[in-house]
Design a protein around this motif. Structure first.
Motif, PDB file in Angstrom:
ATOM      1  N   ASN A 135       1.276 -11.388 -16.699  1.00  0.00           N
ATOM      2  CA  ASN A 135       1.198 -10.409 -15.614  1.00  0.00           C
ATOM      3  C   ASN A 135       0.122  -9.356 -15.873  1.00  0.00           C
ATOM      4  O   ASN A 135      -0.059  -8.900 -17.003  1.00  0.00           O
ATOM      5  N   VAL A 136      -0.569  -9.006 -14.826  1.00  0.00           N
ATOM      6  CA  VAL A 136      -1.578  -7.950 -14.855  1.00  0.00           C
ATOM      7  C   VAL A 136      -1.305  -7.033 -13.668  1.00  0.00           C
ATOM      8  O   VAL A 136      -1.040  -7.519 -12.571  1.00  0.00           O
ATOM      9  N   CYS A 137      -1.338  -5.716 -13.896  1.00  0.00           N
ATOM     10  CA  CYS A 137      -1.132  -4.773 -12.798  1.00  0.00           C
ATOM     11  C   CYS A 137      -2.465  -4.140 -12.422  1.00  0.00           C
ATOM     12  O   CYS A 137      -3.202  -3.694 -13.302  1.00  0.00           O
ATOM     13  N   ASN A 138      -2.782  -4.132 -11.136  1.00  0.00           N
ATOM     14  CA  ASN A 138      -4.036  -3.531 -10.682  1.00  0.00           C
ATOM     15  C   ASN A 138      -3.766  -2.280  -9.860  1.00  0.00           C
ATOM     16  O   ASN A 138      -2.871  -2.268  -9.021  1.00  0.00           O
ATOM     17  N   PHE A 139      -4.579  -1.275 -10.106  1.00  0.00           N
ATOM     18  CA  PHE A 139      -4.489  -0.023  -9.364  1.00  0.00           C
ATOM     19  C   PHE A 139      -5.663   0.037  -8.406  1.00  0.00           C
ATOM     20  O   PHE A 139      -6.807  -0.054  -8.810  1.00  0.00           O
ATOM     21  N   ASP A 140      -5.359   0.092  -7.127  1.00  0.00           N
ATOM     22  CA  ASP A 140      -6.401   0.158  -6.110  1.00  0.00           C
ATOM     23  C   ASP A 140      -6.237   1.507  -5.420  1.00  0.00           C
ATOM     24  O   ASP A 140      -5.345   1.682  -4.600  1.00  0.00           O
ATOM     25  N   GLY A 141      -7.063   2.467  -5.795  1.00  0.00           N
ATOM     26  CA  GLY A 141      -6.906   3.846  -5.357  1.00  0.00           C
ATOM     27  C   GLY A 141      -6.490   3.986  -3.907  1.00  0.00           C
ATOM     28  O   GLY A 141      -7.159   3.485  -3.019  1.00  0.00           O
ATOM     29  N   PRO A 146       5.307   3.115 -10.873  1.00  0.00           N
ATOM     30  CA  PRO A 146       5.242   3.853  -9.606  1.00  0.00           C
ATOM     31  C   PRO A 146       3.954   3.660  -8.828  1.00  0.00           C
ATOM     32  O   PRO A 146       3.887   3.915  -7.635  1.00  0.00           O
ATOM     33  N   ASN A 147       2.919   3.176  -9.476  1.00  0.00           N
ATOM     34  CA  ASN A 147       1.578   3.487  -9.015  1.00  0.00           C
ATOM     35  C   ASN A 147       0.669   2.316  -8.666  1.00  0.00           C
ATOM     36  O   ASN A 147      -0.370   2.514  -8.087  1.00  0.00           O
ATOM     37  N   TYR A 148       1.016   1.118  -9.077  1.00  0.00           N
ATOM     38  CA  TYR A 148       0.087   0.011  -8.879  1.00  0.00           C
ATOM     39  C   TYR A 148       0.183  -0.569  -7.471  1.00  0.00           C
ATOM     40  O   TYR A 148       1.235  -0.569  -6.842  1.00  0.00           O
ATOM     41  N   SER A 149      -0.939  -1.098  -6.984  1.00  0.00           N
ATOM     42  CA  SER A 149      -0.974  -1.684  -5.645  1.00  0.00           C
ATOM     43  C   SER A 149      -0.923  -3.204  -5.698  1.00  0.00           C
ATOM     44  O   SER A 149      -0.726  -3.862  -4.688  1.00  0.00           O
ATOM     45  N   GLU A 150      -1.104  -3.776  -6.888  1.00  0.00           N
ATOM     46  CA  GLU A 150      -1.093  -5.229  -6.998  1.00  0.00           C
ATOM     47  C   GLU A 150      -0.531  -5.655  -8.345  1.00  0.00           C
ATOM     48  O   GLU A 150      -0.848  -5.069  -9.376  1.00  0.00           O
ATOM     49  N   GLY A 151       0.304  -6.700  -8.304  1.00  0.00           N
ATOM     50  CA  GLY A 151       0.746  -7.350  -9.522  1.00  0.00           C
ATOM     51  C   GLY A 151       0.323  -8.796  -9.430  1.00  0.00           C
ATOM     52  O   GLY A 151       0.524  -9.433  -8.400  1.00  0.00           O
TER      53      GLY A 151
END
Ligand SMILES: *[C@@H]1O[C@H](CO)[C@@H](O)[C@H](O)[C@H]1NC(C)=O
Ligand SMILES: *[C@@H]1O[C@H](CO)[C@@H](O)[C@H](O)[C@H]1NC(C)=O
Length: 187
Positions: free
Chosen positions: A85-91, A170-175
């Motif tokens: 799994n990788v979590c991506n943060f897309d502002g 709380p914060n990521y937009s994509e997993g």
């Protein structure tokens, strides 16, 4: 107790970020595609709701890809392959709403039962199901056609969401989940 809780939250977030840079040194190829075109679309009715199903291609010029060994070309069914799994943060993009994702799961169950229990995606292409704020996808980042199973899309995609979205994060937009060689991604 509140302080301790914060510490553990930061520790988890750090672990997740670290995973975005695979230990084998591969650049995460997903970000390589900056522009996509719709190849085909269809839809699945879930009660009175409509889930959009689309196949997208990558418009970017083909960059250097690892040429697969001949033996690997036969290993096109990646349903049971291990991924991380990788979590991506897309502002600015919020995590999806759980009830929207539940509609997509219902659509996947319908597709799994009505057509075949798997689907194929050509090199560089992505198959995605979208409803409201939520999207499930399988992206083929390899130079050969890959087959993936609806059950795996449902389970692996949901597990990546659980690892990256509230209440875990709380914060990521994509997993997403991707194998060590970066040849595909499920999100
Ligand atoms: C797909 O169908 C198989 C049996 O045909 C079943 O075991 C599996 O749970 C189904 N998966 C989903 C996501 O509905
Ligand atoms: C959410 O992300 C922003 C930007 O990276 C960061 O400043 C903020 O601390 C994060 N909030 C939490 C609760 O992790």
């Amino acid at each position: 107790m509140k302080f301790l809780h914060l510490i553990s939250l930061v520790a988890v977030a750090t672990t997740c970020n670290a995973l975005s840079v695979p230990s084998d040194g591969h650049v995460h190829r997903r970000s390589a595609c900056t522009s996509r075109s719709v190849v085909s679309t269809s839809s699945v009715a879930v009660g009175d709701k409509t889930v959009e199903v689309a196949t997208l291609s990558c418009d970017d010029p083909v960059t250097t890809r690892d040429e697969p060994a001949n033996a690997l070309r036969d290993l096109s069914d990646v349903c049971d392959n291990i991924c991380t799994n990788v979590c991506n943060f897309d502002g600015g993009v919020l995590p999806p709403i759980t009830s929207d994702c539940a509609i997509i799961i219902d659509a996947i169950t319908i597709l799994n039962g009505s057509v075949t229990d798997d689907f194929s995606v050509d090199p560089g292409e992505m198959k995605q199901l979208t409803y409201g704020t939520c999207r499930y996808y399988f992206e083929n980042l390899s130079p050969w056609t890959l087959t993936y199973c609806w059950t795996a899309l449902s389970q692996v995609g949901s597990a990546a969401g659980s690892a990256c979205f509230p209440p875990t994060q709380p914060n990521y937009s994509e997993g997403l989940c991707s194998p060590a060689d970066g040849s595909w991604a499920v999100g």
